[in-house]
Write a protein that holds these residues in place. Structure first.
Motif, short mmCIF file in Angstrom:
data_model
loop_
_atom_site.label_atom_id
_atom_site.label_comp_id
_atom_site.label_asym_id
_atom_site.label_seq_id
_atom_site.Cartn_x
_atom_site.Cartn_y
_atom_site.Cartn_z
N LEU A 475 -40.20 32.06 -0.14
CA LEU A 475 -38.81 31.88 0.28
C LEU A 475 -38.14 30.80 -0.55
O LEU A 475 -38.73 29.74 -0.82
CB LEU A 475 -38.74 31.50 1.76
N ALA A 476 -36.91 31.05 -0.93
CA ALA A 476 -36.09 30.04 -1.61
C ALA A 476 -35.39 29.19 -0.56
O ALA A 476 -35.07 29.68 0.52
CB ALA A 476 -35.07 30.71 -2.53
N PRO A 477 -35.14 27.94 -0.86
CA PRO A 477 -34.42 27.10 0.11
C PRO A 477 -32.96 27.51 0.23
O PRO A 477 -32.31 27.87 -0.78
CB PRO A 477 -34.56 25.69 -0.46
N CYS A 478 -32.43 27.52 1.44
CA CYS A 478 -31.01 27.78 1.65
C CYS A 478 -30.24 26.47 1.52
O CYS A 478 -30.82 25.38 1.47
CB CYS A 478 -30.77 28.42 3.01
N GLY A 479 -28.93 26.58 1.45
CA GLY A 479 -28.10 25.40 1.28
C GLY A 479 -27.31 25.48 -0.01
O GLY A 479 -27.09 26.57 -0.57
N VAL A 480 -26.86 24.34 -0.49
CA VAL A 480 -26.01 24.29 -1.68
C VAL A 480 -26.86 24.03 -2.92
O VAL A 480 -27.48 22.97 -3.05
CB VAL A 480 -24.93 23.20 -1.54
N TRP A 481 -26.86 24.99 -3.82
CA TRP A 481 -27.49 24.85 -5.13
C TRP A 481 -26.42 24.34 -6.10
O TRP A 481 -25.32 24.89 -6.16
CB TRP A 481 -28.03 26.20 -5.60
N THR A 482 -26.77 23.32 -6.86
CA THR A 482 -25.83 22.74 -7.81
C THR A 482 -26.17 23.20 -9.22
O THR A 482 -27.28 22.96 -9.71
CB THR A 482 -25.84 21.21 -7.74
N VAL A 483 -25.22 23.89 -9.85
CA VAL A 483 -25.39 24.39 -11.21
C VAL A 483 -24.38 23.64 -12.09
O VAL A 483 -23.17 23.77 -11.89
CB VAL A 483 -25.16 25.91 -11.29
N THR A 484 -24.88 22.88 -13.04
CA THR A 484 -24.01 22.07 -13.90
C THR A 484 -24.03 22.62 -15.31
O THR A 484 -25.09 22.75 -15.93
CB THR A 484 -24.46 20.60 -13.90
N LEU A 485 -22.85 22.95 -15.82
CA LEU A 485 -22.69 23.41 -17.20
C LEU A 485 -22.16 22.25 -18.02
O LEU A 485 -21.17 21.61 -17.65
CB LEU A 485 -21.71 24.58 -17.28
N ARG A 486 -22.81 21.97 -19.14
CA ARG A 486 -22.42 20.84 -19.99
C ARG A 486 -22.29 21.32 -21.43
O ARG A 486 -23.23 21.92 -21.98
CB ARG A 486 -23.42 19.71 -19.87
N ASN A 487 -21.13 21.06 -22.01
CA ASN A 487 -20.88 21.45 -23.40
C ASN A 487 -21.37 20.35 -24.33
O ASN A 487 -20.72 19.32 -24.48
CB ASN A 487 -19.39 21.72 -23.62
N ARG A 488 -22.51 20.57 -24.97
CA ARG A 488 -23.08 19.61 -25.90
C ARG A 488 -22.73 19.96 -27.35
O ARG A 488 -23.23 19.33 -28.28
CB ARG A 488 -24.60 19.55 -25.74
N GLY A 489 -21.89 20.99 -27.53
CA GLY A 489 -21.53 21.42 -28.87
C GLY A 489 -20.27 20.74 -29.39
O GLY A 489 -19.78 19.75 -28.82
N ARG A 490 -19.72 21.33 -30.44
CA ARG A 490 -18.57 20.73 -31.11
C ARG A 490 -17.28 21.51 -30.90
O ARG A 490 -16.22 21.07 -31.37
CB ARG A 490 -18.85 20.62 -32.62
N THR A 491 -17.35 22.64 -30.22
CA THR A 491 -16.16 23.45 -29.99
C THR A 491 -16.05 23.78 -28.50
O THR A 491 -17.06 23.79 -27.78
CB THR A 491 -16.23 24.76 -30.79
#
Length: 646
Positions: A475-491
């Motif tokens: 079973l996966a845990p229920c609740g709020v999963w936080t997904v963070t997208l970070r732009n480490r590129g140049r554009t």
């Protein structure tokens, strides 16, 4: 728990953790092998007993299905005969064995034919082998009794074929051909009666269509004969007809496919006594989806089933027939730019038939569901998404993050609810899974640099269910999963995140619970102007772009939903609150190339603000039911098109 690489596939033999193994492939196939096809309800988690997998194949430009069949062997690739009845097709469904994947890994000549492929049906719910299939240099013959004139094609679940609404003026059924895609009733889905599979009797359910190789087919003569056998004093015992045909679900008072078909082609009756148009006299060729498709609202079974259904309808129509096919079904995730395999196949089929085929689809019902996020990230900028996964969800949950071609430098970090020590950060080309002490995956992140699912790339975050009646089920845990997208590129990088559909279909119980995105800035107050995206609101969660992912093709017709009676002067008062709008009222934001956010046309699916839905045909003759959703808008457009043909 521990973070582990994806395992080597027991069926495909692909080492999914090897460098480049996930690139250009279907991430759902990689996940299915990682969890032993548990999400596809393989009995007893025994994937080693599988002999065939269903897939949809897209061939390279200049290659057609005939060339694929002639270059392969039927012991490891089998294509239904129907795909050779339309010359030059580049897309087809197939059943493939383990040996297919060995050839795929080792034979450059095969890869020169096949551009991409995608996993299809829930593997226990439908027959995996085909009784008949293409062989090298075979010449399949079109079926006899092909339908001429304007034809309504329907692909849906639960079409009440004995209903008087679908009779002609002589009292004969207008359902000229009917194909049910299942070979048995029941199964291992939650809510199925005793979880048992009841084999269907071909003497009652009908023979297997030879050009598709599975399911059961009825023709008009058979339907009329059985209706006559169960008629007394001019009245047909429709329940007895359905028991004879082993279509037990059609005894329910409400069936989605019946309602949809009625809106497209039923005469007026008590709802509209004056309605006697060309559509109400048109022939009907119907495909009833296997109930696995109806139960699995994520659409995991759609690609093979809908594509096979389209080929069935086309093959049952004469070369000069004008065909309007309605598919009132859909999903939420996907590329949304027409580049998915099923959408590309539908576009190709419309193009090949030179305008004789038109396909209507609903715009979708998720406008207020908080299942879409969109933003442009400047270099160095990040965006956190908060994904609320509900407790007591007996089905898997999926989040797709889509990036355009050439996007680089975007990292993804995933943190489970209240477990910062289990956070994982990946970049393009990486994948892995958290596994329990028994080595079974609980969740996985698969982030290829390109994907078989469509243009650009798709990072797939998939979670096991949060509840199960099986004590050994991870079973996966229920609740709020936080997904963070970070732009480490140049554009700058534009992204779209889509939560896949996971609700419960009409009249069934699967234990599904829809997950969604949360943000303090997102307006949930219910004020009049709070039903559309507002300029200046910084939230990444967007109503705009929540769209049926089957409906974004170039040649298909998507239909949004309106109210039959406006409730005010505001433009917003015209639309069903759950439907995408035309024109889109949201503020301009950066979009990935080709993304579709507005339907081609509109039709009413609500009566007014207070009375949602529209009246349509119930399962039994003379009955009516009210259903809401753009599933009711699409058949109204199909009806308009049929009337233009008559």
């Amino acid at each position: 728990m521990s973070w582990k690489p994806l395992p080597k596939g027991e069926f495909t033999g692909i080492d999914w953790s090897a460098p480049g193994a996930i690139d250009g492939m279907d991430p759902y196939l990689a996940w299915a092998e990682a969890d032993g096809f548990m999400g596809y309800h393989v009995h007893g988690r025994e994937p080693e007993k599988l002999k065939w997998l269903p897939i949809v194949i897209g061939l390279h430009e200049g290659v057609d299905v005939r060339q694929l069949v002639n270059a392969t062997a039927t012991r490891w690739l089998r294509v239904p005969l129907a795909y050779l009845l339309v010359p030059g097709l580049r897309h087809c469904s197939a059943r493939v064995s383990r040996e297919f994947f060995r050839h795929w890994r080792q034979d450059p000549a095969l890869r020169a034919l096949i551009e991409r492929f995608e996993l299809g049906l829930p593997v226990e719910q439908l027959p995996l082998g085909l009784t008949e299939f293409c062989t090298p240099h075979c010449r399949p013959q079109p079926p006899r009794q092909r339908v001429r004139g304007p034809v309504l094609g329907v692909i849906d679940g639960g079409l009440a074929i004995a209903n008087a609404a679908f009779l002609d003026h002589r009292g004969r059924t207008r359902v000229r051909h009917f194909w049910r895609q299942d070979n048995f009733y029941g199964g291992r889905w939650p809510g199925s009666p005793d979880n048992r599979r009841v084999p269907l009797d071909p003497r009652r359910a009908g023979p297997r269509p030879p050009d598709l190789g599975y399911g059961h087919e009825l023709d008009r003569e058979t339907i009329d004969r059985v209706r006559a056998e169960y008629a007394r004093d001019g009245q047909v015992d429709e329940d007895a007809v359905y028991r004879y045909f082993q279509l037990w679900d059609l005894a329910r008072p409400v069936n989605h496919g019946t309602h949809v078909t009625g809106l497209a082609t039923a005469p007026g009756g008590p709802l509209d006594p004056g309605l006697n148009d060309a559509a109400s006299r048109s022939a009907i060729v119907a495909v009833q989806l296997d109930w696995a498709n109806v139960l699995d609202t994520s659409g995991g079974a759609m690609n093979v089933s809908v594509l096979d259904g389209l080929l069935y309808i086309v093959s049952r129509c004469a070369a000069d027939a004008d065909i309007v096919v309605n598919v009132s079904w859909g999903t939420l995730a996907g590329p949304h730019d027409g580049s998915s395999l099923l959408e590309a196949a539908m576009d190709e089929l419309v193009d090949k038939l030179g305008g004789r085929l038109r396909i209507t689809l609903p715009g979708g019902n998720g406008y207020q569901s908080r299942t879409h996020a969109n933003a442009a990230l400047a270099p160095g900028e990040s965006q956190a998404l908060h994904w609320r996964v509900q407790p007591d969800d007996h089905t898997q949950s999926f989040l797709e993050i889509w990036l355009p071609d050439g996007a680089e430098g975007l990292s993804l970090s995933v943190a489970p609810p209240d477990r910062p020590d289990q956070a994982v950060t990946l970049t393009q080309g990486q994948s892995g899974m958290w596994a329990n002490a028994q080595g079974l995956p609980i969740w996985s992140l698969i982030y290829p640099s390109s994907t078989a699912l469509g243009r650009g790339t798709c990072a797939l975050l998939v979670l096991e269910c949060t509840a199960s009646h099986d004590p050994e089920h991870p079973l996966a845990p229920c609740g709020v999963w936080t997904v963070t997208l970070r732009n480490r590129g140049r554009t700058p990088v534009v992204f779209d995140a889509y939560v896949e559909r996971d609700d419960v279909a009409l009249g069934v119980n699967t234990g599904a619970r829809q997950s969604y995105l949360e943000d303090a800035h997102y307006d949930t107050q219910g004020n009049l102007n709070g039903w559309v995206d507002q300029p200046g609101n910084p939230t990444a969660i967007r109503r705009s772009g929540v769209f049926n992912s089957l409906s974004t093709g170039q040649h298909t017709i998507s239909v949004g939903g309106t109210r039959a009676t406006d409730s005010g002067a505001q433009e917003l008062a015209r639309f069903a609150r759950y439907s995408p709008q035309r024109p889109d009222p949201g503020p301009a934001r950066a979009q990935r190339p080709g993304v579709k956010i507005t339907p081609e046309t509109l039709a009413a699916c609500d009566s007014n603000t207070a009375l949602w839905g529209v009246r349509g045909v119930g399962s039994l003759s003379g009955s009516t039911v009210r259903l809401a959703g753009t599933s009711s808008s699409a058949p109204k457009e199909a009806r308009r098109l049929l009337n233009g043909l008559g």
